[in-house]
Design a protein around this motif. Structure first.
Motif, PDB file in Angstrom:
ATOM      1  N   GLY A  89      32.499 -40.898  48.654  1.00  0.00           N
ATOM      2  CA  GLY A  89      33.601 -40.173  48.009  1.00  0.00           C
ATOM      3  C   GLY A  89      33.319 -38.600  48.403  1.00  0.00           C
ATOM      4  N   GLN A  90      33.825 -37.788  47.467  1.00  0.00           N
ATOM      5  CA  GLN A  90      33.798 -36.235  47.638  1.00  0.00           C
ATOM      6  C   GLN A  90      32.969 -35.691  47.093  1.00  0.00           C
ATOM      7  N   ALA A  91      31.902 -34.900  47.592  1.00  0.00           N
ATOM      8  CA  ALA A  91      30.885 -34.221  46.773  1.00  0.00           C
ATOM      9  C   ALA A  91      31.519 -33.101  46.121  1.00  0.00           C
ATOM     10  N   THR A  92      31.047 -32.790  44.994  1.00  0.00           N
ATOM     11  CA  THR A  92      31.429 -31.470  44.214  1.00  0.00           C
ATOM     12  C   THR A  92      30.302 -30.771  44.492  1.00  0.00           C
ATOM     13  N   VAL A  93      30.314 -29.431  44.675  1.00  0.00           N
ATOM     14  CA  VAL A  93      29.173 -28.325  44.889  1.00  0.00           C
ATOM     15  C   VAL A  93      29.504 -27.211  43.933  1.00  0.00           C
ATOM     16  N   THR A  94      28.482 -27.167  42.927  1.00  0.00           N
ATOM     17  CA  THR A  94      28.714 -25.928  41.940  1.00  0.00           C
ATOM     18  C   THR A  94      27.238 -25.248  42.025  1.00  0.00           C
ATOM     19  N   ASP A  95      27.338 -23.883  42.111  1.00  0.00           N
ATOM     20  CA  ASP A  95      26.296 -22.862  41.771  1.00  0.00           C
ATOM     21  C   ASP A  95      25.749 -23.036  40.587  1.00  0.00           C
ATOM     22  N   VAL A  96      24.295 -22.869  40.216  1.00  0.00           N
ATOM     23  CA  VAL A  96      23.934 -23.140  38.680  1.00  0.00           C
ATOM     24  C   VAL A  96      22.965 -21.911  38.349  1.00  0.00           C
ATOM     25  N   ASP A  97      22.956 -21.504  37.039  1.00  0.00           N
ATOM     26  CA  ASP A  97      22.271 -20.692  36.811  1.00  0.00           C
ATOM     27  C   ASP A  97      21.117 -21.097  36.283  1.00  0.00           C
ATOM     28  N   GLY A  98      19.670 -21.022  36.616  1.00  0.00           N
ATOM     29  CA  GLY A  98      18.446 -21.599  36.037  1.00  0.00           C
ATOM     30  C   GLY A  98      18.443 -23.026  36.419  1.00  0.00           C
ATOM     31  N   ILE A  99      17.727 -23.927  35.787  1.00  0.00           N
ATOM     32  CA  ILE A  99      17.269 -25.380  36.203  1.00  0.00           C
ATOM     33  C   ILE A  99      18.578 -26.265  35.839  1.00  0.00           C
ATOM     34  N   LEU A 100      18.901 -26.990  37.001  1.00  0.00           N
ATOM     35  CA  LEU A 100      19.996 -28.069  36.813  1.00  0.00           C
ATOM     36  C   LEU A 100      19.445 -29.032  35.828  1.00  0.00           C
ATOM     37  N   PRO A 101      20.113 -29.528  34.744  1.00  0.00           N
ATOM     38  CA  PRO A 101      19.608 -30.381  33.788  1.00  0.00           C
ATOM     39  C   PRO A 101      19.368 -31.788  34.535  1.00  0.00           C
ATOM     40  N   GLU A 102      20.120 -32.142  35.353  1.00  0.00           N
ATOM     41  CA  GLU A 102      20.004 -33.523  36.115  1.00  0.00           C
ATOM     42  C   GLU A 102      18.934 -33.447  37.004  1.00  0.00           C
ATOM     43  N   TYR A 103      18.518 -32.115  37.551  1.00  0.00           N
ATOM     44  CA  TYR A 103      17.505 -31.993  38.573  1.00  0.00           C
ATOM     45  C   TYR A 103      16.200 -32.195  37.642  1.00  0.00           C
ATOM     46  N   ALA A 104      16.141 -31.670  36.511  1.00  0.00           N
ATOM     47  CA  ALA A 104      14.997 -31.970  35.679  1.00  0.00           C
ATOM     48  C   ALA A 104      14.806 -33.527  35.105  1.00  0.00           C
ATOM     49  N   ALA A 105      15.881 -33.921  34.892  1.00  0.00           N
ATOM     50  CA  ALA A 105      15.905 -35.374  34.339  1.00  0.00           C
ATOM     51  C   ALA A 105      15.451 -36.362  35.916  1.00  0.00           C
ATOM     52  N   ALA A 106      16.134 -35.990  37.024  1.00  0.00           N
ATOM     53  CA  ALA A 106      15.545 -36.708  38.004  1.00  0.00           C
ATOM     54  C   ALA A 106      13.920 -36.596  38.258  1.00  0.00           C
ATOM     55  N   HIS A 107      13.207 -35.514  38.087  1.00  0.00           N
ATOM     56  CA  HIS A 107      11.862 -35.302  38.282  1.00  0.00           C
ATOM     57  C   HIS A 107      11.117 -35.941  37.079  1.00  0.00           C
ATOM     58  N   HIS A 108      11.730 -35.876  35.819  1.00  0.00           N
ATOM     59  CA  HIS A 108      10.949 -36.869  34.684  1.00  0.00           C
ATOM     60  C   HIS A 108      10.956 -38.422  35.112  1.00  0.00           C
ATOM     61  N   HIS A 109      12.087 -38.650  35.718  1.00  0.00           N
ATOM     62  CA  HIS A 109      12.303 -40.141  35.980  1.00  0.00           C
ATOM     63  C   HIS A 109      11.242 -40.399  37.173  1.00  0.00           C
ATOM     64  N   TYR A 110      11.253 -39.702  38.249  1.00  0.00           N
ATOM     65  CA  TYR A 110      10.561 -40.268  39.465  1.00  0.00           C
ATOM     66  C   TYR A 110       8.965 -39.870  39.202  1.00  0.00           C
ATOM     67  N   TYR A 111       8.925 -38.841  38.563  1.00  0.00           N
ATOM     68  CA  TYR A 111       7.235 -38.578  38.403  1.00  0.00           C
ATOM     69  C   TYR A 111       6.574 -38.698  37.031  1.00  0.00           C
ATOM     70  N   GLY A 112       7.515 -38.964  35.929  1.00  0.00           N
ATOM     71  CA  GLY A 112       6.970 -39.101  34.774  1.00  0.00           C
ATOM     72  C   GLY A 112       7.102 -37.839  33.925  1.00  0.00           C
ATOM     73  N   PRO A 113       6.738 -37.954  32.571  1.00  0.00           N
ATOM     74  CA  PRO A 113       7.219 -36.513  31.851  1.00  0.00           C
ATOM     75  C   PRO A 113       5.997 -35.404  32.110  1.00  0.00           C
ATOM     76  N   GLU A 114       4.914 -35.626  32.417  1.00  0.00           N
ATOM     77  CA  GLU A 114       3.910 -34.699  32.529  1.00  0.00           C
ATOM     78  C   GLU A 114       4.143 -34.012  33.792  1.00  0.00           C
ATOM     79  N   GLN A 115       4.157 -34.785  34.814  1.00  0.00           N
ATOM     80  CA  GLN A 115       3.890 -34.039  36.302  1.00  0.00           C
ATOM     81  C   GLN A 115       5.572 -33.674  36.547  1.00  0.00           C
ATOM     82  N   GLY A 116       6.448 -34.386  35.949  1.00  0.00           N
ATOM     83  CA  GLY A 116       8.001 -33.871  36.005  1.00  0.00           C
ATOM     84  C   GLY A 116       8.030 -32.532  35.313  1.00  0.00           C
ATOM     85  N   ALA A 117       7.388 -32.326  34.262  1.00  0.00           N
ATOM     86  CA  ALA A 117       7.624 -31.094  33.620  1.00  0.00           C
ATOM     87  C   ALA A 117       6.831 -30.022  34.401  1.00  0.00           C
TER      88      ALA A 117
END
Length: 154
Positions: A89-117
């Motif tokens: 597909g076509q990627a959409t690229v958007t600048d973000v102020d602060g932490i991207l919520p989906e980036y945080a969600a991915a870290h919590h999913h991959y590493y667990g809540p403590e290490q993700g935080a």
């Protein structure tokens, strides 16, 4: 009725759901500024409609994705037998102020809540600018040698 490669309904298969909910890395293929193909692995978050990953502003891949947004992506297991989900597909690229919520969600999913935080706190403290990359698939393929192509295992 067997779904053909490219059919978006393949996202509803057990294989696709399993891989989209897994901690396997996605591998994203794109065309770099110099015209050569590139692939990079990335943690991702699936929203139910869009595959999202975050990266940091200023990277060469961001400029390339803004210029040529067509991407192909795979999420796969080594097997045997391998299981593969292919998206295009076509990627959409958007600048973000602060932490991207989906980036945080991915870290919590991959590493667990403590290490993700902890990971997210480190990024937040760094003050680095983030970029959101999203992909709403317009083509879906699967390679499933158990349910779609069982004869290949014989």
């Amino acid at each position: 009725m067997e779904l053909k490669q490219g059919d978006l309904r393949l996202l509803e298969t057990d294989l696709a759901r399993r891989l989209l909910g897994s901690t396997e890395l996605a591998r994203v293929a794109y065309v770099a500024k110099d015209g050569t193909p590139r692939v990079f692995p990335v943690m991702f978050h699936w929203t139910g409609d869009e595959l999202v990953f975050g990266t940091f502003a200023g990277s060469a891949k961001i400029a390339a994705l803004r210029t040529r947004p067509a991407v192909a992506l795979t999420i796969d297991t080594a097997g045997p037998p391998p299981e593969v989900l292919l998206l295009r597909g076509q990627a959409t690229v958007t600048d973000v102020d602060g932490i991207l919520p989906e980036y945080a969600a991915a870290h919590h999913h991959y590493y667990g809540p403590e290490q993700g935080a902890r990971n997210i706190a480190d990024v937040a403290q760094s003050g680095r600018k983030m970029v959101r990359v999203g992909l709403v698939p317009d083509w879906v393929g699967t390679l499933d040698f158990v349910s779609r192509f069982p004869a290949a295992l014989s």
